[in-house]
Write an enzyme that holds these catalytic residues in place. Structure first.
Site, PDB file in Angstrom:
ATOM      1  N   LYS A   1      -1.302  -8.035  -4.844  1.00 53.66           N
ATOM      2  CA  LYS A   1      -1.836  -8.299  -3.561  1.00 53.66           C
ATOM      3  C   LYS A   1      -3.246  -7.499  -3.239  1.00 53.66           C
ATOM      4  O   LYS A   1      -3.152  -6.340  -3.659  1.00 53.66           O
ATOM      5  CB  LYS A   1      -0.786  -8.101  -2.433  1.00 53.66           C
ATOM      6  CG  LYS A   1      -1.361  -8.234  -1.253  1.00 53.66           C
ATOM      7  CD  LYS A   1      -0.398  -7.895   0.050  1.00 53.66           C
ATOM      8  CE  LYS A   1      -0.781  -7.677   1.204  1.00 53.66           C
ATOM      9  NZ  LYS A   1       0.211  -7.265   2.318  1.00 53.66           N
TER      10      LYS A   1
ATOM     11  N   GLY B   1      -7.959 -14.910   5.673  1.00 55.17           N
ATOM     12  CA  GLY B   1      -8.874 -16.387   5.949  1.00 55.17           C
ATOM     13  C   GLY B   1     -10.194 -16.302   6.182  1.00 55.17           C
ATOM     14  O   GLY B   1     -10.810 -17.425   6.515  1.00 55.17           O
TER      15      GLY B   1
ATOM     16  N   ARG C   1      -3.985 -14.983   2.113  1.00 53.36           N
ATOM     17  CA  ARG C   1      -3.654 -15.020   3.345  1.00 53.36           C
ATOM     18  C   ARG C   1      -4.546 -15.741   4.391  1.00 53.36           C
ATOM     19  O   ARG C   1      -5.902 -15.854   4.053  1.00 53.36           O
ATOM     20  CB  ARG C   1      -3.668 -13.617   3.753  1.00 53.36           C
ATOM     21  CG  ARG C   1      -2.572 -12.933   3.422  1.00 53.36           C
ATOM     22  CD  ARG C   1      -1.534 -12.744   4.581  1.00 53.36           C
ATOM     23  NE  ARG C   1      -2.069 -12.024   5.735  1.00 53.36           N
ATOM     24  CZ  ARG C   1      -2.015 -10.687   5.913  1.00 53.36           C
ATOM     25  NH1 ARG C   1      -1.535  -9.901   4.982  1.00 53.36           N
ATOM     26  NH2 ARG C   1      -2.588 -10.120   6.961  1.00 53.36           N
TER      27      ARG C   1
ATOM     28  N   ASP D   1      -2.661  -9.783  10.359  1.00 49.69           N
ATOM     29  CA  ASP D   1      -1.297  -9.350  10.104  1.00 49.69           C
ATOM     30  C   ASP D   1      -0.317  -9.978  11.022  1.00 49.69           C
ATOM     31  O   ASP D   1      -0.464 -10.010  12.356  1.00 49.69           O
ATOM     32  CB  ASP D   1      -1.086  -7.881  10.162  1.00 49.69           C
ATOM     33  CG  ASP D   1      -1.854  -7.163   9.178  1.00 49.69           C
ATOM     34  OD1 ASP D   1      -2.672  -7.863   8.317  1.00 49.69           O
ATOM     35  OD2 ASP D   1      -1.567  -6.162   8.606  1.00 49.69           O
TER      36      ASP D   1
ATOM     37  N   ASP E   1       0.726  -1.277  -0.010  1.00 42.14           N
ATOM     38  CA  ASP E   1      -0.095  -0.065   0.047  1.00 42.14           C
ATOM     39  C   ASP E   1       0.957   1.355   0.246  1.00 42.14           C
ATOM     40  O   ASP E   1       2.031   1.394   0.502  1.00 42.14           O
ATOM     41  CB  ASP E   1      -0.961  -0.005   1.304  1.00 42.14           C
ATOM     42  CG  ASP E   1      -2.261   0.501   1.372  1.00 42.14           C
ATOM     43  OD1 ASP E   1      -2.227   1.339   0.076  1.00 42.14           O
ATOM     44  OD2 ASP E   1      -2.951   0.755   2.054  1.00 42.14           O
TER      45      ASP E   1
ATOM     46  N   ASP F   1      -6.461  -6.675  -1.175  1.00 41.81           N
ATOM     47  CA  ASP F   1      -6.694  -6.487   0.252  1.00 41.81           C
ATOM     48  C   ASP F   1      -7.903  -6.197   0.402  1.00 41.81           C
ATOM     49  O   ASP F   1      -8.252  -5.015   0.130  1.00 41.81           O
ATOM     50  CB  ASP F   1      -5.402  -5.640   0.877  1.00 41.81           C
ATOM     51  CG  ASP F   1      -5.275  -5.637   2.369  1.00 41.81           C
ATOM     52  OD1 ASP F   1      -6.311  -6.330   2.901  1.00 41.81           O
ATOM     53  OD2 ASP F   1      -4.534  -5.119   2.935  1.00 41.81           O
TER      54      ASP F   1
HETATM   55  C1  GAL Z   1      -3.588  -4.680   5.721  1.00 42.45           C
HETATM   56  C2  GAL Z   1      -2.561  -6.048   5.201  1.00 42.45           C
HETATM   57  C3  GAL Z   1      -1.278  -5.623   5.057  1.00 42.45           C
HETATM   58  C4  GAL Z   1      -0.867  -4.552   4.516  1.00 42.45           C
HETATM   59  C5  GAL Z   1      -1.849  -3.507   4.865  1.00 42.45           C
HETATM   60  C6  GAL Z   1      -1.698  -2.108   3.760  1.00 42.45           C
HETATM   61  O1  GAL Z   1      -4.680  -5.221   5.845  1.00 42.45           O
HETATM   62  O2  GAL Z   1      -2.852  -7.261   5.943  1.00 42.45           O
HETATM   63  O3  GAL Z   1      -0.301  -7.082   5.008  1.00 42.45           O
HETATM   64  O4  GAL Z   1      -1.068  -4.820   3.302  1.00 42.45           O
HETATM   65  O5  GAL Z   1      -3.079  -3.744   4.726  1.00 42.45           O
HETATM   66  O6  GAL Z   1      -2.389  -1.237   4.416  1.00 42.45           O
END
Ligand code: GAL
Length: 747
Positions: free
Chosen positions: A494, A539, A556, A560, A421, A496
């Site tokens: 990725k 998950g 995933r 985190d 991100d 999210d």
């Molecule tokens: C979370 C994700 C992290 C990272 C983050 C970025 O939701 O699980 O690995 O990508 O966002 O904002």
């Protein structure tokens, strides 16, 4: 009841309560007043919060009636701070406020005065930065008279939550008084370690964050947990200046189970501070000077898609690399060691790689499968999140690409470079096209830079309107974004979940969860290049059961990761259910690695996971056939981390072409044994000691698949260790692992 027995019980009744009424040294704060919204007037002690609700500080506010609320909120604690607290310490100068973690950003005030903050609010000129997992410990100097003794104190905490869980959520927040030595800590980032043959020496670096000089004596002892014996001890008179540092040299055997226990005694107060150093030790033998070919032995691509493959080879330079039997459409750049081009016709091709130097010659068959499948072995490389968080920029990414090659990691198969991100522009163009923010002036140039080194380029987005970092998401622009990424030369996405959750029904069905990923998969599949698709929805709905149906190459399986043993262990404990679903092209992702220096955009620091825990981390991720994505500052690669990441026999387990993940065959008494079937018929076996101290486990009876008399190999140390007998005991340090292969390879 006999008299003496009665007397005993009576004494319990009378003595125990007395003991309990002793002066309290820690004040717990299990709840606080809470309101959403923002107003700086809420920092003032006299602010009227009588209409606010009371929430627990041990779970996030989403779980207490504020579902899906993202944005500002305030907590207010009313605490009576008894003056008797001052008698619980020898040094009466600092109040310690332990808040545990606040998701995502906090600013904390005591009686109206700011005393600490972590993370950056969205209106911060440096940009928003989450520190959702950071541990907050703030100190208040008692000389400021901020504390109101034996009276109501108001601690007000301004919070901003960007997405997901918000507010206080972890351990009990507490107040206590600090001792003079509480500002003293062993700084592993600055401790210099030199590894000899059997010993290591270290200049341990001690920093003092309190503005008071420490004068005293540092005693230390080298403890061998395998033998339960103190091997040596010593001391050094020590002065640590106010807000300064000092060094203490030590040396100890370089092997598993060594701890150095430090005890600093402050001469003026008599306060003693203890710290244990889990000594690092190198397991991977020095790299052979003879040529060796490493890395994945199988590569998947679609017909006509661009291919980049960096030959991973080690050995004394100059190394002469060749790639022969290349199918039509591919060429080999021998100087860079990169195969590139594209293959139009479906089929299984066998490319012959070789590496030669004055000491010898090595060969490896690379199987190229041109068809529909990608990621035939788990992706290996690096992602920006754990190091830089939202502070990632193009220069840092280029530096990482350079470091992957110059450090030698690429020669062991680490090749993805993924931007997480923080790359997105604030707004789309009028036609809806997405672009980058100022930190990434030239994405196409950046991807070209990576590709020319044979590295692969990853990017990040969310199916919602916003990403977790509050940047633009892809909702409604999926195809357009995929087109742009393909133009830029992206090889990996990725994706999210984040703000997409807000668009889902209150009780989302399986189809609701699948939809955004299916939509993006279709957009990626329509591109004329291959984009590995990584699902990041933590998950939900057992994604391992259906991730492959929506085109996921990996998904995933957890929330985190962070660099604490607690979280790494939590992740380990949850992997058994998804393990059977891993297969070539479709992998479980227990999240990125927390080795080396991490920081999530805040202060970079060495992973707080101990050396043995890091051996466990890499071993288990390899057994699980997990993607291996580093999250560290690669331009500062210390010798331990480099050694940890360049063990070709360990990495070969992760990259094994059969693609079966290990199963947990034993889970008792704080022992775990995981067994993975390998393509050559051997079993990879990880024996993990999650209990206290160095322990031994007889493994011969644990799994019928481990045939008695089979040859065993210690994978980290890369040497045979005899045959499996009924008596064989695995000797494993606390939180560490013995990683073996058992059986003979059939060729
Ligand atoms: C979370 C994700 C992290 C990272 C983050 C970025 O939701 O699980 O690995 O990508 O966002 O904002």
């Amino acid at each position: 009841m006999a008299n003496y027995v009665r007397a005993f019980f009576l004494s319990l009744i009378f003595v125990l309560p007395l003991a309990h009424s002793e002066v309290q040294s820690v004040i717990e704060m299990p709840s606080a007043k809470f309101a959403i919204g923002d107003d700086m007037a809420r920092a003032a002690p006299e602010f009227d919060d009588s209409q606010w609700v009371t929430l627990s500080t041990l779970k996030n506010y989403e779980k207490q009636g504020f579902e899906n609320y993202d944005g500002y909120s305030w907590y207010r604690f009313h605490v009576n701070i008894p003056s008797s607290l001052r008698t619980t310490v020898l040094w009466d100068h600092r109040l310690r406020i332990y808040l545990s973690s606040v998701d995502d950003v906090d600013q904390t005030f005591l009686n109206g005065t700011k005393i600490g903050e972590m993370g950056q609010f969205p209106d911060d000129s440096r940009g928003y930065s989450t520190r959702w997992n950071g541990i907050r410990t703030y100190y208040v100097d008692l000389a400021t008279n901020l504390v109101r003794w034996d009276a109501d104190n108001v601690m007000a905490v301004r919070v901003f939550d960007g997405s997901g869980g918000g507010g206080f959520y972890r351990d009990m927040p507490t107040l206590s008084l600090a001792e003079i030595t509480d500002g003293l800590s062993l700084d592993l980032g600055k401790t210099q370690v030199a590894y000899g043959h059997e010993q290591f020496t270290a200049q341990t670096y001690w920093s003092n964050e309190f503005p008071v000089e420490l004068v005293g004596r540092m005693d230390y002892e080298v403890y061998d947990s395998a033998a339960d014996a103190v091997l040596s001890s010593g001391f050094k008179p020590l002065e640590v200046p106010a807000n300064g540092s000092a060094q203490v040299p030590i040396s100890a055997p370089q092997r598993a189970g060594i701890e150095v226990r430090f005890h600093f005694r402050d001469a003026s107060t008599g306060v003693v501070h203890h710290e244990t150093y889990h000594a690092p030790y190198l397991l991977t033998p020095p790299e052979s000077l003879k040529p060796r070919l490493n890395g994945a032995k199988v590569l998947g691509a679609r017909p006509g898609s661009p291919i980049y493959y960096r030959v991973a080879a080690t050995g004394r330079l100059p190394l002469k690399l060749t790639a022969t039997k290349l199918p039509k459409g591919l060429t080999f750049d021998a100087a860079e060691g990169v195969i590139s081009g594209s293959v139009a016709t479906r089929g299984d091709y066998r490319i012959l790689l070789s590496a030669a130097n004055e000491l010898g010659h090595a060969e490896m068959n690379l199987s190229l499968k041109v068809g529909d499948s990608l990621a035939l072995t788990p992706p290996m490389g690096w992602n920006s999140w754990n190091a830089y968080g939202l502070n990632v920029n193009a220069d840092k990414v280029r530096a990482v690409a350079d470091a992957l090659v110059s450090s030698g990691l690429a020669a062991h198969g680490w090749t993805y470079v993924n931007i997480d991100d923080g790359w997105e522009s604030a707004k789309r163009h009028a036609d809806g096209r997405i672009s980058t923010n100022a930190k990434f002036p030239d994405m196409k140039g950046l991807s070209g830079y990576l590709h020319q080194k044979g590295l692969r380029f990853g990017i990040y987005s969310s199916p919602g309107p916003e990403t977790c970092g509050k940047f633009l998401g892809s909702l409604g622009h999926e195809r357009q974004d995929a087109d742009v990424w393909a133009e830029w030369g992206v090889d990996y996405l990725k994706y999210d979940l984040c703000s997409y959750e807000l668009t889902m029904p209150k009780e989302p069905s399986l189809a609701d969860h699948q939809k955004p990923y299916q939509v993006m998969h279709d957009a990626l599949a329509a591109q004329s290049r291959d984009i590995v698709f990584s699902l990041c929805q933590y998950g939900s709905k057992d994604v391992w059961k259906w991730g492959h149906e929506v085109g996921g190459n990996l998904w995933r399986t957890t929330g985190d990761i962070e660099d604490t043993w607690r979280i790494v262990k939590e992740i380990i404990d949850s992997q058994n259910r998804s393990a059977p679903y891993a297969q070539p092209g479709h992998w479980n992702d227990p999240d990125m690695l927390v080795v080396g220096e991490v920081g999530w955009g805040g202060d970079l620091h060495p992973s707080r996971v101990t050396p043995d825990e890091q051996y466990t981390h890499i071993s288990l991720w390899s057994l699980l056939a997990a993607p291996l994505l580093l999250g560290n500052e690669l331009t500062h690669l210390d010798p331990f981390t480099k050694n940890l990441l360049t063990n070709d026999e360990v990495l070969a387990i992760d990259q094994d072409v059969l693609g079966h993940a290990a199963q947990r065959v034993y889970h008792q008494d704080d022992w775990d044994v995981w067994v993975r079937e390998l393509a050559d018929g051997r079993k990879a076996v990880g024996i993990f000691n999650f209990g206290k101290g160095f322990r031994r486990l007889n493994i011969a009876q644990l799994d019928p698949a481990l045939a008695l008399d089979a040859p065993m190999r210690d994978v980290w140390r890369q040497r045979p260790i005899g045959r499996l007998t009924r008596e064989f005991e695995a000797a494993v340090p606390e939180h560490g692992v013995l990683l073996l292969t058992v059986g003979s390879a059939h060729h």
